[in-house]
Design an enzyme around this catalytic site. Structure first.
Site, PDB file in Angstrom:
ATOM      1  N   SER A  76       0.825  -1.204   0.000  1.00  0.00           N
ATOM      2  CA  SER A  76       0.000   0.000   0.000  1.00  0.00           C
ATOM      3  C   SER A  76       0.865   1.262   0.000  1.00  0.00           C
ATOM      4  CB  SER A  76      -0.950  -0.069   1.204  1.00  0.00           C
ATOM      5  OG  SER A  76      -2.109   0.643   0.902  1.00  0.00           O
ATOM      6  N   HIS A  94      -7.751  -5.584  -0.350  1.00  0.00           N
ATOM      7  CA  HIS A  94      -6.506  -4.864  -0.056  1.00  0.00           C
ATOM      8  C   HIS A  94      -5.856  -5.459   1.197  1.00  0.00           C
ATOM      9  CE1 HIS A  94      -4.126  -1.186  -0.418  1.00  0.00           C
ATOM     10  NE2 HIS A  94      -4.222  -1.027   0.895  1.00  0.00           N
TER      11      HIS A  94
HETATM   12  C1  GCU Z   1      -5.455   4.775   1.492  1.00  0.00           C
HETATM   13  C2  GCU Z   1      -4.820   5.562   0.390  1.00  0.00           C
HETATM   14  C3  GCU Z   1      -3.942   4.691  -0.497  1.00  0.00           C
HETATM   15  C4  GCU Z   1      -2.962   3.904   0.342  1.00  0.00           C
HETATM   16  C5  GCU Z   1      -3.690   3.173   1.437  1.00  0.00           C
HETATM   17  C6  GCU Z   1      -2.763   2.496   2.459  1.00  0.00           C
HETATM   18  O1  GCU Z   1      -6.392   3.902   0.975  1.00  0.00           O
HETATM   19  O2  GCU Z   1      -5.845   6.175  -0.348  1.00  0.00           O
HETATM   20  O3  GCU Z   1      -3.227   5.473  -1.426  1.00  0.00           O
HETATM   21  O4  GCU Z   1      -2.229   3.029  -0.463  1.00  0.00           O
HETATM   22  O5  GCU Z   1      -4.464   4.090   2.198  1.00  0.00           O
HETATM   23  O6  GCU Z   1      -1.590   2.791   2.524  1.00  0.00           O
HETATM   24  O7  GCU Z   1      -3.280   1.717   3.238  1.00  0.00           O
END
Ligand code: GCU
Length: 441
Positions: free
Chosen positions: A269, A410
């Site tokens: 992420s 995710h």
């Molecule tokens: C949010 C953000 C993303 C990121 C994510 C994370 O969703 O919008 O860009 O990758 O957090 O790091 O968990």
């Protein structure tokens, strides 16, 4: 009748589930391929003077640094070129960690400059079954080293940590109840059993993840440098975390248990964005893995699919440099797109992982970025990305550019880690004696 009833129930559940998948993502963004606007990507192989790069040497000597500078100036920001004073202190070692399968080391990395000090804690597990020096996966973690495994010897982070009552984290301090809360994302035993060491550090040790105008973490050590920056291209937190990964690398080079020629950097992420930027900046990372990295990571910004540049800048104003705001709703005028970030890692292996339900992070946009980095990988004599078509679920592409999409959301799962290790097995040459003979060639 019963059958019809059961059928409608199934259909209803299916519709509900499908809606849940879509509504789990923030609303008001593009999640349908049909809505993706037309776009033209900048070509990484066109020089600033408009000439096509034909020779690997021209890429290596000129084009690579030209593109690296574009990312520094427009996206992630410039990083200070001098280092603070750095000291390493071995705080603890365990000969029989993880039921006797591993050794453990905990190292304090102390930075100091201009009367400011910062201490970051590095946790390392080393396999005992294999002889060293060991190849290693390096990754930053989100909740402190103690969150990656229930091992009670792991020092609990005393940095600012994001509150999460489910993890026993209140008042922004980690407590013993946060031990192992993120172990599903760090299959430490499996990593060790496959002959890899693991080195991890809490990302907030380098820069706490909230917008405070760059007053905390590593920033006070660079106050005068930051104040003297003439433009809006000073580093954001992604750059600071990537800088931290390079400082871990500095340490690993000094540690004879580690094979510093076989260091894979991995991140998920926001830390997947960080892993790519670290791998692009620091060629000592032999392999780069970016999981579910999305906007500002491996996904193409010009697709506007899922998270956009405007949304990421507005929600996370401290992640990128100020100049990146110029491209809010204006991605077409960015001099780069994220396929060029992947290309900066060439010819080193890079693996991009995505998840079907993680539309926010644009799984297809990440595949396309990998595909458009391929010409640079090919120019440098590798096999690039071994397909032109996005693969189905769970059919990983294992060429020099690797890619997979798995079912689910995710997250970092065992499936992801198993593919990362397969990829590392293929590319990091697990047999050190072979490596020696390769070195002579
Ligand atoms: C949010 C953000 C993303 C990121 C994510 C994370 O969703 O919008 O860009 O990758 O957090 O790091 O968990």
């Amino acid at each position: 009748m019963m059958l019809v009833h059961a059928f409608s129930l199934c259909l209803f559940t299916f519709i509900l589930l499908s809606c849940a998948i879509v509504t789990a993502q923030p609303q008001g963004f593009i999640y349908d391929e049909a809505d993706v606007p037309d776009y033209t990507l900048p070509d990484p192989l066109i020089s600033p003077k408009g000439k096509r790069i034909q020779k690997p040497q021209t890429w290596i000597k000129q084009q690579r640094s030209y593109i690296l500078d574009l990312f520094r100036e427009h996206v992630y920001g410039k990083t200070p070129s001098t280092l603070p004073r750095v000291e390493y202190e071995l705080l603890e070692k365990g000969k029989n960690a993880l039921n006797g399968s591993a050794r453990r080391k905990q190292i304090a990395i102390r930075f100091s400059k201009d009367n400011h000090h910062l201490t970051a804690l590095l946790l390392i597990y080393l396999p005992k079954r294999q002889a060293g020096p060991h190849p290693v996966f390096v990754g930053l973690n989100f909740y402190g080293n103690q969150s990656i495994h229930p091992d009670s010897a792991i020092r609990i982070s005393d940095s600012w940590v994001r509150n999460n009552p489910d993890y026993g984290i209140t008042d922004n301090r980690a407590t013993p109840s946060s031990r192992g809360v993120r172990q599903s994302r760090w299959p430490v035993e499996e990593i060790i059993n496959r002959g890899y060491a693991l080195a991890t550090m809490y990302y907030g040790d380098i820069d706490p993840d909230y917008d405070d105008g760059f007053q905390n973490g590593i920033h006070p050590l660079y106050h005068s440098w930051q104040q003297n920056q003439p433009d809006s291209s000073t580093w954001g937190s992604v750059s600071a975390w990537a800088w931290g990964l390079s400082r871990i690398m500095d340490y690993l080079i000094t540690d004879s248990d580690i094979d510093s020629g076989r260091v894979a950097v991995m991140g998920h992420s926001r830390l997947g964005k960080t892993a790519l930027w670290a791998g692009a900046r620091d060629e000592r990372f032999a392999l780069v893995i970016s999981n579910n990295s999305g906007c500002g990571g491996a996904a193409l910004s010009r697709r506007h699919f899922g998270e956009t540049v405007k949304r990421i800048n507005n929600h996370f104003p401290h992640w990128f440099c100020d100049r990146f705001n110029r491209y809010n709703d204006n991605e077409e005028s960015l001099p780069v797109d994220q396929h060029m970030l992947i290309a900066l890692i060439a010819p080193r292996p890079v693996y991009i992982a995505s998840a079907k339900e993680d539309l926010w992070a644009d799984p297809r946009g990440k595949f396309l970025a990998a595909l458009h980095a391929d010409p640079v990988y090919k120019l440098l004599g590798t096999n690039g990305l071994a397909t032109d078509n996005m693969p189905p679920l769970k059919q990983p592409i294992m060429s020099t550019i690797g890619y997979h999409i798995r079912p689910g959301k995710h997250d970092v799962t065992k499936y992801d880690w198993n593919r990362f290790m397969d990829f590392a097995d293929m590319h990091l040459n697990p047999n050190p004696s072979e490596k020696k003979s390769n070195d002579k060639i």
